[in-house]
Design a protein around this motif. Structure first.
Motif, PDB file in Angstrom:
ATOM      1  N   ILE A  35      44.240  37.621  22.570  1.00 47.00           N
ATOM      2  CA  ILE A  35      45.174  38.511  21.877  1.00 47.00           C
ATOM      3  C   ILE A  35      46.534  37.854  21.743  1.00 47.00           C
ATOM      4  O   ILE A  35      47.288  38.159  20.826  1.00 47.00           O
ATOM      5  CB  ILE A  35      45.267  39.880  22.596  1.00 47.00           C
ATOM      6  N   GLU A  36      46.864  36.899  22.612  1.00 45.22           N
ATOM      7  CA  GLU A  36      48.153  36.227  22.511  1.00 45.22           C
ATOM      8  C   GLU A  36      48.244  35.433  21.215  1.00 45.22           C
ATOM      9  O   GLU A  36      49.310  35.349  20.607  1.00 45.22           O
ATOM     10  CB  GLU A  36      48.373  35.284  23.697  1.00 45.22           C
ATOM     11  N   GLU A  37      47.148  34.831  20.786  1.00 46.60           N
ATOM     12  CA  GLU A  37      47.154  34.051  19.558  1.00 46.60           C
ATOM     13  C   GLU A  37      47.014  34.936  18.322  1.00 46.60           C
ATOM     14  O   GLU A  37      47.263  34.501  17.221  1.00 46.60           O
ATOM     15  CB  GLU A  37      46.022  33.014  19.565  1.00 46.60           C
ATOM     16  N   ARG A  38      46.605  36.175  18.517  1.00 47.49           N
ATOM     17  CA  ARG A  38      46.413  37.089  17.383  1.00 47.49           C
ATOM     18  C   ARG A  38      47.451  38.205  17.369  1.00 47.49           C
ATOM     19  O   ARG A  38      47.200  39.279  16.832  1.00 47.49           O
ATOM     20  CB  ARG A  38      45.022  37.705  17.445  1.00 47.49           C
ATOM     21  N   SER A  39      48.612  37.974  17.931  1.00 47.68           N
ATOM     22  CA  SER A  39      49.620  39.027  17.982  1.00 47.68           C
ATOM     23  C   SER A  39      50.086  39.406  16.584  1.00 47.68           C
ATOM     24  O   SER A  39      50.407  40.570  16.332  1.00 47.68           O
ATOM     25  CB  SER A  39      50.807  38.590  18.838  1.00 47.68           C
ATOM     26  N   TRP A  40      50.109  38.452  15.644  1.00 53.12           N
ATOM     27  CA  TRP A  40      50.506  38.765  14.271  1.00 53.12           C
ATOM     28  C   TRP A  40      49.517  39.733  13.635  1.00 53.12           C
ATOM     29  O   TRP A  40      49.898  40.606  12.862  1.00 53.12           O
ATOM     30  CB  TRP A  40      50.630  37.495  13.450  1.00 53.12           C
ATOM     31  N   MET A  41      48.234  39.590  13.973  1.00 53.82           N
ATOM     32  CA  MET A  41      47.226  40.484  13.406  1.00 53.82           C
ATOM     33  C   MET A  41      47.371  41.891  13.983  1.00 53.82           C
ATOM     34  O   MET A  41      47.247  42.880  13.257  1.00 53.82           O
ATOM     35  CB  MET A  41      45.824  39.947  13.677  1.00 53.82           C
ATOM     36  N   LEU A  42      47.652  41.972  15.264  1.00 52.25           N
ATOM     37  CA  LEU A  42      47.873  43.271  15.892  1.00 52.25           C
ATOM     38  C   LEU A  42      49.079  43.957  15.268  1.00 52.25           C
ATOM     39  O   LEU A  42      49.043  45.152  14.970  1.00 52.25           O
ATOM     40  CB  LEU A  42      48.054  43.101  17.400  1.00 52.25           C
ATOM     41  N   PHE A  43      50.152  43.186  15.056  1.00 48.15           N
ATOM     42  CA  PHE A  43      51.353  43.731  14.424  1.00 48.15           C
ATOM     43  C   PHE A  43      51.036  44.248  13.021  1.00 48.15           C
ATOM     44  O   PHE A  43      51.462  45.340  12.639  1.00 48.15           O
ATOM     45  CB  PHE A  43      52.444  42.649  14.371  1.00 48.15           C
ATOM     46  N   ALA A  44      50.268  43.483  12.247  1.00 45.07           N
ATOM     47  CA  ALA A  44      49.918  43.884  10.887  1.00 45.07           C
ATOM     48  C   ALA A  44      49.085  45.163  10.882  1.00 45.07           C
ATOM     49  O   ALA A  44      49.283  46.038  10.030  1.00 45.07           O
ATOM     50  CB  ALA A  44      49.167  42.756  10.185  1.00 45.07           C
ATOM     51  N   VAL A  45      48.166  45.307  11.821  1.00 42.21           N
ATOM     52  CA  VAL A  45      47.327  46.505  11.892  1.00 42.21           C
ATOM     53  C   VAL A  45      48.165  47.725  12.254  1.00 42.21           C
ATOM     54  O   VAL A  45      47.999  48.804  11.674  1.00 42.21           O
ATOM     55  CB  VAL A  45      46.170  46.293  12.896  1.00 42.21           C
ATOM     56  N   VAL A  46      49.104  47.567  13.182  1.00 46.28           N
ATOM     57  CA  VAL A  46      49.957  48.691  13.581  1.00 46.28           C
ATOM     58  C   VAL A  46      50.841  49.117  12.418  1.00 46.28           C
ATOM     59  O   VAL A  46      50.987  50.315  12.134  1.00 46.28           O
ATOM     60  CB  VAL A  46      50.797  48.312  14.825  1.00 46.28           C
ATOM     61  N   VAL A  47      51.445  48.158  11.711  1.00 48.54           N
ATOM     62  CA  VAL A  47      52.300  48.487  10.563  1.00 48.54           C
ATOM     63  C   VAL A  47      51.475  49.158   9.466  1.00 48.54           C
ATOM     64  O   VAL A  47      51.916  50.143   8.860  1.00 48.54           O
ATOM     65  CB  VAL A  47      53.009  47.218  10.044  1.00 48.54           C
ATOM     66  N   ALA A  48      50.268  48.651   9.201  1.00 50.34           N
ATOM     67  CA  ALA A  48      49.416  49.257   8.184  1.00 50.34           C
ATOM     68  C   ALA A  48      49.047  50.685   8.560  1.00 50.34           C
ATOM     69  O   ALA A  48      49.023  51.579   7.697  1.00 50.34           O
ATOM     70  CB  ALA A  48      48.164  48.409   7.988  1.00 50.34           C
ATOM     71  N   PHE A  49      48.776  50.940   9.836  1.00 52.68           N
ATOM     72  CA  PHE A  49      48.439  52.299  10.276  1.00 52.68           C
ATOM     73  C   PHE A  49      49.623  53.241  10.095  1.00 52.68           C
ATOM     74  O   PHE A  49      49.456  54.383   9.639  1.00 52.68           O
ATOM     75  CB  PHE A  49      47.992  52.273  11.744  1.00 52.68           C
ATOM     76  N   ILE A  50      50.826  52.765  10.415  1.00 54.90           N
ATOM     77  CA  ILE A  50      52.018  53.601  10.255  1.00 54.90           C
ATOM     78  C   ILE A  50      52.255  53.912   8.781  1.00 54.90           C
ATOM     79  O   ILE A  50      52.553  55.059   8.414  1.00 54.90           O
ATOM     80  CB  ILE A  50      53.236  52.914  10.895  1.00 54.90           C
ATOM     81  N   LEU A  51      52.123  52.900   7.909  1.00 57.25           N
ATOM     82  CA  LEU A  51      52.301  53.131   6.474  1.00 57.25           C
ATOM     83  C   LEU A  51      51.241  54.082   5.920  1.00 57.25           C
ATOM     84  O   LEU A  51      51.541  54.929   5.068  1.00 57.25           O
ATOM     85  CB  LEU A  51      52.280  51.798   5.723  1.00 57.25           C
ATOM     86  N   LEU A  52      50.016  53.950   6.399  1.00 56.05           N
ATOM     87  CA  LEU A  52      48.956  54.842   5.957  1.00 56.05           C
ATOM     88  C   LEU A  52      49.228  56.285   6.388  1.00 56.05           C
ATOM     89  O   LEU A  52      49.019  57.224   5.615  1.00 56.05           O
ATOM     90  CB  LEU A  52      47.611  54.370   6.507  1.00 56.05           C
ATOM     91  N   ALA A  53      49.715  56.469   7.601  1.00 53.82           N
ATOM     92  CA  ALA A  53      50.041  57.819   8.075  1.00 53.82           C
ATOM     93  C   ALA A  53      51.183  58.414   7.263  1.00 53.82           C
ATOM     94  O   ALA A  53      51.145  59.597   6.894  1.00 53.82           O
ATOM     95  CB  ALA A  53      50.403  57.771   9.559  1.00 53.82           C
ATOM     96  N   PHE A  54      52.192  57.605   6.959  1.00 52.94           N
ATOM     97  CA  PHE A  54      53.317  58.101   6.162  1.00 52.94           C
ATOM     98  C   PHE A  54      52.861  58.473   4.745  1.00 52.94           C
ATOM     99  O   PHE A  54      53.237  59.524   4.218  1.00 52.94           O
ATOM    100  CB  PHE A  54      54.420  57.037   6.106  1.00 52.94           C
ATOM    101  N   ALA A  55      52.032  57.624   4.142  1.00 49.04           N
ATOM    102  CA  ALA A  55      51.522  57.923   2.802  1.00 49.04           C
ATOM    103  C   ALA A  55      50.671  59.186   2.829  1.00 49.04           C
ATOM    104  O   ALA A  55      50.719  60.002   1.893  1.00 49.04           O
ATOM    105  CB  ALA A  55      50.711  56.743   2.278  1.00 49.04           C
ATOM    106  N   GLY A  56      49.896  59.386   3.881  1.00 50.34           N
ATOM    107  CA  GLY A  56      49.092  60.600   4.014  1.00 50.34           C
ATOM    108  C   GLY A  56      49.955  61.841   4.104  1.00 50.34           C
ATOM    109  O   GLY A  56      49.617  62.881   3.520  1.00 50.34           O
ATOM    110  N   MET A  57      51.074  61.753   4.817  1.00 48.26           N
ATOM    111  CA  MET A  57      51.983  62.898   4.906  1.00 48.26           C
ATOM    112  C   MET A  57      52.570  63.234   3.534  1.00 48.26           C
ATOM    113  O   MET A  57      52.679  64.406   3.161  1.00 48.26           O
ATOM    114  CB  MET A  57      53.117  62.612   5.898  1.00 48.26           C
ATOM    115  N   VAL A  58      52.938  62.196   2.779  1.00 48.28           N
ATOM    116  CA  VAL A  58      53.503  62.428   1.445  1.00 48.28           C
ATOM    117  C   VAL A  58      52.453  63.056   0.534  1.00 48.28           C
ATOM    118  O   VAL A  58      52.743  64.008  -0.208  1.00 48.28           O
ATOM    119  CB  VAL A  58      54.036  61.101   0.856  1.00 48.28           C
ATOM    120  N   VAL A  59      51.224  62.559   0.575  1.00 48.57           N
ATOM    121  CA  VAL A  59      50.154  63.097  -0.274  1.00 48.57           C
ATOM    122  C   VAL A  59      49.845  64.537   0.101  1.00 48.57           C
ATOM    123  O   VAL A  59      49.697  65.406  -0.773  1.00 48.57           O
ATOM    124  CB  VAL A  59      48.902  62.208  -0.172  1.00 48.57           C
ATOM    125  N   LEU A  60      49.745  64.827   1.379  1.00 53.17           N
ATOM    126  CA  LEU A  60      49.464  66.212   1.797  1.00 53.17           C
ATOM    127  C   LEU A  60      50.598  67.155   1.423  1.00 53.17           C
ATOM    128  O   LEU A  60      50.360  68.306   1.038  1.00 53.17           O
ATOM    129  CB  LEU A  60      49.204  66.263   3.302  1.00 53.17           C
TER     130      LEU A  60
END
Length: 71
Positions: A35-60
């Motif tokens: 996971i130390e070498e894949r920290s950028w991927m973890l960061f990208a997944v967390v940011v994508a999840f936050i953006l998806l949740a925000f977009a879902g709130m706007v759509v709802l």
């Protein structure tokens, strides 16, 4: 009464290769990254999840007919 069975001769195994103690073993299988070498991927997944949740709130909110928050 027993019947003799003819079996093929046993195949001799080649002797194991002699390894030098000075040379490190070459990895035959690609080592897995931790996971130390894949920290950028973890960061990208967390940011994508936050953006998806925000977009879902706007759509709802739009589907419910609301355009502004209640004051």
């Amino acid at each position: 009464m027993t019947v003799p069975v003819e079996r093929p001769p046993a195949v001799e195994q080649p002797p194991p290769a002699v390894e030098d103690a000075d040379t490190p073993p070459t990895p035959s299988v690609r080592e897995k990254l931790g996971i130390e070498e894949r920290s950028w991927m973890l960061f990208a997944v967390v940011v994508a999840f936050i953006l998806l949740a925000f977009a879902g709130m706007v759509v709802l909110t739009a589907l419910a007919g609301g355009t502004t928050y209640v004051r």
